[in-house]
Scaffold this motif. Sequence first.
Motif, PDB file in Angstrom:
ATOM      1  N   ASP A 101      32.425  36.983  28.229  1.00 59.80           N
ATOM      2  CA  ASP A 101      32.855  38.377  28.353  1.00 59.80           C
ATOM      3  C   ASP A 101      33.674  38.600  29.627  1.00 59.80           C
ATOM      4  N   LEU A 102      34.430  37.565  30.041  1.00 52.87           N
ATOM      5  CA  LEU A 102      35.274  37.648  31.237  1.00 52.87           C
ATOM      6  C   LEU A 102      36.740  37.409  30.856  1.00 52.87           C
ATOM      7  N   PRO A 103      37.337  38.311  30.076  1.00 53.37           N
ATOM      8  CA  PRO A 103      38.682  38.036  29.544  1.00 53.37           C
ATOM      9  C   PRO A 103      39.791  38.079  30.578  1.00 53.37           C
ATOM     10  N   THR A 104      39.537  38.631  31.763  1.00 52.86           N
ATOM     11  CA  THR A 104      40.590  38.714  32.782  1.00 52.86           C
ATOM     12  C   THR A 104      40.388  37.725  33.918  1.00 52.86           C
ATOM     13  N   ILE A 105      39.422  36.830  33.804  1.00 50.24           N
ATOM     14  CA  ILE A 105      39.142  35.916  34.912  1.00 50.24           C
ATOM     15  C   ILE A 105      40.353  35.020  35.191  1.00 50.24           C
ATOM     16  N   ALA A 106      40.649  34.834  36.460  1.00 53.37           N
ATOM     17  CA  ALA A 106      41.776  33.982  36.845  1.00 53.37           C
ATOM     18  C   ALA A 106      41.403  32.512  36.673  1.00 53.37           C
ATOM     19  N   PRO A 107      42.290  31.691  36.135  1.00 51.75           N
ATOM     20  CA  PRO A 107      41.997  30.259  36.013  1.00 51.75           C
ATOM     21  C   PRO A 107      41.587  29.624  37.341  1.00 51.75           C
ATOM     22  N   GLY A 108      42.167  30.086  38.435  1.00 52.47           N
ATOM     23  CA  GLY A 108      41.796  29.553  39.743  1.00 52.47           C
ATOM     24  C   GLY A 108      40.359  29.853  40.114  1.00 52.47           C
ATOM     25  N   THR A 109      39.848  30.995  39.662  1.00 50.33           N
ATOM     26  CA  THR A 109      38.445  31.332  39.903  1.00 50.33           C
ATOM     27  C   THR A 109      37.536  30.394  39.121  1.00 50.33           C
ATOM     28  N   VAL A 110      37.936  30.061  37.910  1.00 49.36           N
ATOM     29  CA  VAL A 110      37.157  29.084  37.124  1.00 49.36           C
ATOM     30  C   VAL A 110      37.131  27.746  37.857  1.00 49.36           C
ATOM     31  N   ARG A 237      41.455  46.154  28.195  1.00 52.59           N
ATOM     32  CA  ARG A 237      42.636  46.383  27.360  1.00 52.59           C
ATOM     33  C   ARG A 237      43.821  46.858  28.209  1.00 52.59           C
ATOM     34  N   ALA A 238      43.540  47.763  29.156  1.00 55.88           N
ATOM     35  CA  ALA A 238      44.606  48.271  30.011  1.00 55.88           C
ATOM     36  C   ALA A 238      45.197  47.164  30.873  1.00 55.88           C
ATOM     37  N   LEU A 239      44.322  46.309  31.413  1.00 58.61           N
ATOM     38  CA  LEU A 239      44.791  45.219  32.295  1.00 58.61           C
ATOM     39  C   LEU A 239      45.616  44.192  31.525  1.00 58.61           C
ATOM     40  N   LEU A 240      45.187  43.863  30.317  1.00 54.84           N
ATOM     41  CA  LEU A 240      45.833  42.780  29.577  1.00 54.84           C
ATOM     42  C   LEU A 240      46.963  43.268  28.686  1.00 54.84           C
TER      43      LEU A 240
END
Length: 242
Positions: A101-110, A237-240
């Motif tokens: 449920d983290l659709p906006t997570i940055a790949p760098g954070t992963v 939704r707004a962010l993406l």
Amino acid sequence: MSVLVLIPARMASTRLPGKPLADIAGRPMIVHVAERAAASGLGRAVVATDSDEVFAAVRRHGHEAVMTRGDHQSGSDRIFEALRALDPRAGVETVVNLQGDLPTIAPGTVRAVLDPLTDAETDIATLGVEIADEAEKDNPNVVKIVGAPLSGDRLRALYFTRARAPWGKGPLYHHVGIYAYRRAALERFVALPPSPLEKRERLEQLRALEAGMRIDARIVEAVPLGVDTPSDLERARALLSA
């Protein structure tokens, strides 16, 4: 270090039914998470689900998925079943548990969640963010890491709590629930029974600490948006869609 990123996803969300398949900018939320896991470059990324619908949606968008049982009590139990199915010869050394449920997570954070495992004494790695909003310090829905500083961006976790802690002047840290497990640590963790503090705080990671396992946290800049409610979904939704 051979890494497998596993994304547990189940449909039985009480606050947001059908959450993994919620549409965000034309794609299901779980697909956005799979895309970001793949973009991290850590290695193979697979959605572990008990839903035929989620499985089909992930595969339809070109990502890998595996079916798991429907009776798991936690995401860690689900990813352990998936690990054994996907890697029966035990070639994978490290397993990342990335929430679905983290659709906006940055790949760098992963990617950052692996950093604490450079210390051979660390069993489990996770993430934290310094709390800037004063209201969050007393919010029981914001889980805090109480830790001993190891460097400017690293803590050794001593406790996790929903209370404001530790006392006194100094930073407080919001726990971001992403984990990287050494394979042996995950196997040991899922074999342990729920612990007293885990049940009291309702925080699964305390089971590991109570068993003497070491958890280190990498401090990152921002908390990724977790989608738990309809208002969270609208924010995503707004962010993406921007």
